[in-house]
Scaffold this active site. Structure first.
Site, PDB file in Angstrom:
ATOM      1  N   HIS A 193       0.824  -1.202   0.000  1.00 44.11           N
ATOM      2  CA  HIS A 193       0.000   0.000   0.000  1.00 44.11           C
ATOM      3  C   HIS A 193       0.864   1.260   0.000  1.00 44.11           C
ATOM      4  CE1 HIS A 193      -2.889   2.820   2.238  1.00 44.11           C
ATOM      5  NE2 HIS A 193      -3.474   2.560   1.086  1.00 44.11           N
ATOM      6  N   ARG A 194       0.848   1.977  -1.122  1.00 46.81           N
ATOM      7  CA  ARG A 194       1.712   3.146  -1.322  1.00 46.81           C
ATOM      8  C   ARG A 194       3.183   2.755  -1.175  1.00 46.81           C
ATOM      9  NH1 ARG A 194      -1.865   7.227   2.602  1.00 46.81           N
ATOM     10  NH2 ARG A 194      -3.879   6.368   1.948  1.00 46.81           N
ATOM     11  N   ASP A 238       0.193  -2.073   4.432  1.00 45.33           N
ATOM     12  CA  ASP A 238       1.342  -1.189   4.622  1.00 45.33           C
ATOM     13  C   ASP A 238       2.617  -1.974   4.875  1.00 45.33           C
ATOM     14  OD1 ASP A 238      -0.340   1.046   4.453  1.00 45.33           O
ATOM     15  OD2 ASP A 238      -0.657   1.127   6.628  1.00 45.33           O
ATOM     16  N   HIS A 296      -0.832  10.669  -2.847  1.00 45.97           N
ATOM     17  CA  HIS A 296      -2.181  10.249  -2.431  1.00 45.97           C
ATOM     18  C   HIS A 296      -3.163  11.407  -2.346  1.00 45.97           C
ATOM     19  CE1 HIS A 296      -5.398   9.290   0.472  1.00 45.97           C
ATOM     20  NE2 HIS A 296      -5.348   8.091  -0.089  1.00 45.97           N
ATOM     21  N   LYS A 321      -6.928   9.140  -8.407  1.00 42.05           N
ATOM     22  CA  LYS A 321      -7.465  10.020  -7.363  1.00 42.05           C
ATOM     23  C   LYS A 321      -8.294  11.131  -8.011  1.00 42.05           C
ATOM     24  CE  LYS A 321      -6.733   9.415  -3.687  1.00 42.05           C
ATOM     25  NZ  LYS A 321      -7.338   8.507  -2.681  1.00 42.05           N
ATOM     26  N   GLU A 347      -4.268   3.655  -8.483  1.00 41.33           N
ATOM     27  CA  GLU A 347      -5.528   4.257  -8.045  1.00 41.33           C
ATOM     28  C   GLU A 347      -5.641   5.665  -8.614  1.00 41.33           C
ATOM     29  OE1 GLU A 347      -8.021   5.816  -4.144  1.00 41.33           O
ATOM     30  OE2 GLU A 347      -6.393   4.379  -3.824  1.00 41.33           O
ATOM     31  N   ASP A 355      -0.979   5.909  -5.968  1.00 36.93           N
ATOM     32  CA  ASP A 355      -2.037   6.872  -6.263  1.00 36.93           C
ATOM     33  C   ASP A 355      -1.519   7.933  -7.220  1.00 36.93           C
ATOM     34  OD1 ASP A 355      -3.855   6.044  -3.791  1.00 36.93           O
ATOM     35  OD2 ASP A 355      -1.841   6.373  -3.011  1.00 36.93           O
ATOM     36  N   GLU A 357       0.568  -0.863  -4.766  1.00 37.45           N
ATOM     37  CA  GLU A 357      -0.571   0.036  -4.923  1.00 37.45           C
ATOM     38  C   GLU A 357      -0.059   1.458  -4.805  1.00 37.45           C
ATOM     39  OE1 GLU A 357      -3.868   2.673  -3.432  1.00 37.45           O
ATOM     40  OE2 GLU A 357      -1.928   2.192  -2.537  1.00 37.45           O
TER      41      GLU A 357
END
Length: 243
Positions: free
Chosen positions: A7-8, A229, A49, A111, A109, A36, A34
């Site tokens: 995640h990120r 994370d 993000h 945004k 993702e 953003d 993942e």
């Protein structure tokens, strides 16, 4: 076996959405990353993000109001309690230059659920095609109109629907708009949810799963992927469920 998406990037130990965070996620054998994307004033796709730069950098204001050359002067690690090393906000182009040397999957993702970004979908897909990464990409967004548009532009790239609140039979909703997966908040997910979705041909990738008990529960229920994370922890736990 369930996959692990960082995640990120490896955001439990490194500044989120930075190249070092992505590189370290790949080093601990995360299956996917993942990230953003937002767009600058001059149309560059950048990896961050929030709509504003305030939380994660030493700057202030909206990403959309920055020129690319100016946003690159910000320190994306300034708010992170690390070693003090300055890091730039990556461009999607920069990320793809690194990614093309790996076998990692990337969940992009969009945004664009709060602010509209003109031609974000078209620009992203064009860049993916330039690098020949179509088979390694998954799109997701809380803006489901955006996912429909992506599918219309290039149905070969997988799309997934993000949601944080309950949707009635989301696997049927996803199927109806030709999405391949759903990315629900982990609090919405249980064994029945996973089994119904997966049996319907819709992949479930829950976010953000950091609790080892939840990791074990979801993995034992056949979830397609965990978005976490801490990819190192998740990989070690999921290895116990390997056939």
């Amino acid at each position: 076996m369930s996959l692990v998406f960082a995640h990120r990037g490896y955001s439990a130990k490194f500044p989120e959405n930075t190249m070092i965070s992505f590189q370290q996620a790949e080093k601990v054998c995360a299956d996917g990353i993942e990230l953003d994307i937002q767009m600058t004033k001059d149309g560059e796709l950048v990896i961050i993000h929030d709509e504003k730069v305030d939380r994660t950098t030493n700057g202030s204001g909206y990403v959309k109001d920055y020129l690319y050359k100016d946003i690159r002067t910000l320190d994306a690690a300034s708010k992170y309690n690390g070693n003090g090393q300055k890091m730039q906000i990556p461009s999607l182009h920069e990320f793809f230059e690194w990614m093309k040397q790996t076998n990692i999957i990337c969940n992009i993702e969009f945004k664009n659920n709060k602010l509209p970004y003109k031609e974000m979908e078209e620009k992203t897909i064009e860049l993916i095609r330039q690098y020949g990464l179509e088979t390694q990409i998954i799109f997701s967004s809380f803006n489901h109109y955006s996912m429909v548009l992506c599918n219309q532009i290039d149905p070969t790239i997988e799309t997934a629907l993000l949601f944080s609140d309950g949707i009635y039979r989301p696997w049927m909703y996803a199927k109806a708009i030709k999405a391949n997966g759903i990315h629900p908040n982990q609090r919405l997910v249980n064994k029945e949810f996973i089994r119904n979705s997966e049996s319907f041909g819709i992949k479930v990738r829950a976010y953000t799963v950091n609790d080892p008990k939840k990791m074990k529960l979801f993995a034992s229920s056949g979830i397609s992927a965990l978005i976490t994370d801490d990819p190192s922890l998740a990989k070690s736990i999921l290895n116990d469920f390997a056939p």
